[in-house]
Scaffold this motif. Structure first.
Motif, PDB file in Angstrom:
ATOM      1  N   SER A  17       0.851  -1.192   0.000  1.00  0.00           N
ATOM      2  CA  SER A  17       0.000   0.000   0.000  1.00  0.00           C
ATOM      3  C   SER A  17       0.885   1.239   0.000  1.00  0.00           C
ATOM      4  O   SER A  17       2.094   1.165   0.216  1.00  0.00           O
ATOM      5  N   CYS A  18       0.254   2.380  -0.221  1.00  0.00           N
ATOM      6  CA  CYS A  18       0.951   3.650  -0.063  1.00  0.00           C
ATOM      7  C   CYS A  18       1.097   3.911   1.438  1.00  0.00           C
ATOM      8  O   CYS A  18       0.621   3.131   2.267  1.00  0.00           O
ATOM      9  N   ARG A  19       1.699   5.008   1.805  1.00  0.00           N
ATOM     10  CA  ARG A  19       1.924   5.303   3.232  1.00  0.00           C
ATOM     11  C   ARG A  19       0.635   5.457   4.022  1.00  0.00           C
ATOM     12  O   ARG A  19       0.551   5.047   5.167  1.00  0.00           O
ATOM     13  N   CYS A  20      -0.381   6.101   3.420  1.00  0.00           N
ATOM     14  CA  CYS A  20      -1.610   6.363   4.175  1.00  0.00           C
ATOM     15  C   CYS A  20      -2.649   5.259   4.032  1.00  0.00           C
ATOM     16  O   CYS A  20      -3.642   5.254   4.748  1.00  0.00           O
ATOM     17  N   GLY A  21      -2.458   4.324   3.099  1.00  0.00           N
ATOM     18  CA  GLY A  21      -3.385   3.216   2.926  1.00  0.00           C
ATOM     19  C   GLY A  21      -4.507   3.470   1.934  1.00  0.00           C
ATOM     20  O   GLY A  21      -5.350   2.603   1.725  1.00  0.00           O
ATOM     21  N   ALA A  22      -4.551   4.628   1.294  1.00  0.00           N
ATOM     22  CA  ALA A  22      -5.609   4.933   0.326  1.00  0.00           C
ATOM     23  C   ALA A  22      -5.444   4.136  -0.965  1.00  0.00           C
ATOM     24  O   ALA A  22      -6.416   3.913  -1.678  1.00  0.00           O
TER      25      ALA A  22
ATOM     26  N   ARG B  56      -4.067   0.441  -2.274  1.00  0.00           N
ATOM     27  CA  ARG B  56      -3.601  -0.894  -1.900  1.00  0.00           C
ATOM     28  C   ARG B  56      -3.454  -1.726  -3.164  1.00  0.00           C
ATOM     29  O   ARG B  56      -4.173  -1.521  -4.125  1.00  0.00           O
TER      30      ARG B  56
ATOM     31  N   CYS C  31      -0.044   8.209  -5.001  1.00  0.00           N
ATOM     32  CA  CYS C  31      -1.256   8.428  -4.224  1.00  0.00           C
ATOM     33  C   CYS C  31      -1.515   9.932  -4.148  1.00  0.00           C
ATOM     34  O   CYS C  31      -0.629  10.705  -3.808  1.00  0.00           O
TER      35      CYS C  31
ATOM     36  N   VAL D 200      -3.290  11.391  -1.985  1.00  0.00           N
ATOM     37  CA  VAL D 200      -3.448  11.818  -0.595  1.00  0.00           C
ATOM     38  C   VAL D 200      -2.086  12.045   0.069  1.00  0.00           C
ATOM     39  O   VAL D 200      -1.810  13.120   0.587  1.00  0.00           O
ATOM     40  N   CYS D 201      -1.214  11.021   0.021  1.00  0.00           N
ATOM     41  CA  CYS D 201       0.079  11.124   0.711  1.00  0.00           C
ATOM     42  C   CYS D 201       1.257  11.306  -0.246  1.00  0.00           C
ATOM     43  O   CYS D 201       2.384  11.461   0.189  1.00  0.00           O
TER      44      CYS D 201
ATOM     45  N   SER E 287       2.914   9.237  -1.972  1.00  0.00           N
ATOM     46  CA  SER E 287       3.909   8.162  -2.051  1.00  0.00           C
ATOM     47  C   SER E 287       3.562   7.211  -3.179  1.00  0.00           C
ATOM     48  O   SER E 287       2.526   7.293  -3.785  1.00  0.00           O
TER      49      SER E 287
END
Length: 99
Positions: A17-22, A24, A94, A96-97, A99
């Motif tokens: 996943s990315c760092r924030c989990g948005a 996967r 991502c 959001v974050c 990454s």
């Protein structure tokens, strides 16, 4: 890479996943296909490291599964580890974050 779980086909299923989990992902990876490491300037810059690991998914891109509401496509780039003239690759991120 968060984990590797056995898949039904004898391949491993890499989960991440990315760092924030948005974003996967789940990728089937063959046990008998070697992974590659690329040190080309394009991969070093994109990954912020001395190399990137290239893992060929079983079945190509069709075998990959994404939960990716926040996945944003990046610009086309090159990877000299995949082809001497620099194979075209798309590096997504991502929203959001970043990454």
């Amino acid at each position: 890479l968060m984990a590797a779980a056995p898949a039904e086909s004898g391949a491993l299923r890499a989960l991440g996943s990315c760092r924030c989990g948005a974003v996967r992902l789940s990728v089937p990876v063959a046990r008998d296909v070697p992974w590659r490491v690329c040190h080309c300037p394009h991969c070093r810059r994109a990954h912020g490291a001395a190399w990137s690991v290239l893992v060929p998914p079983v079945g190509g891109a069709r075998g990959m599964e994404f939960t990716a509401e926040a996945l944003r496509p990046g610009v086309d780039s090159r990877c000299l580890g995949l082809a001497p003239d620099g194979a075209s690759v798309r590096r997504s991120f991502c929203a959001v974050c970043f990454s």
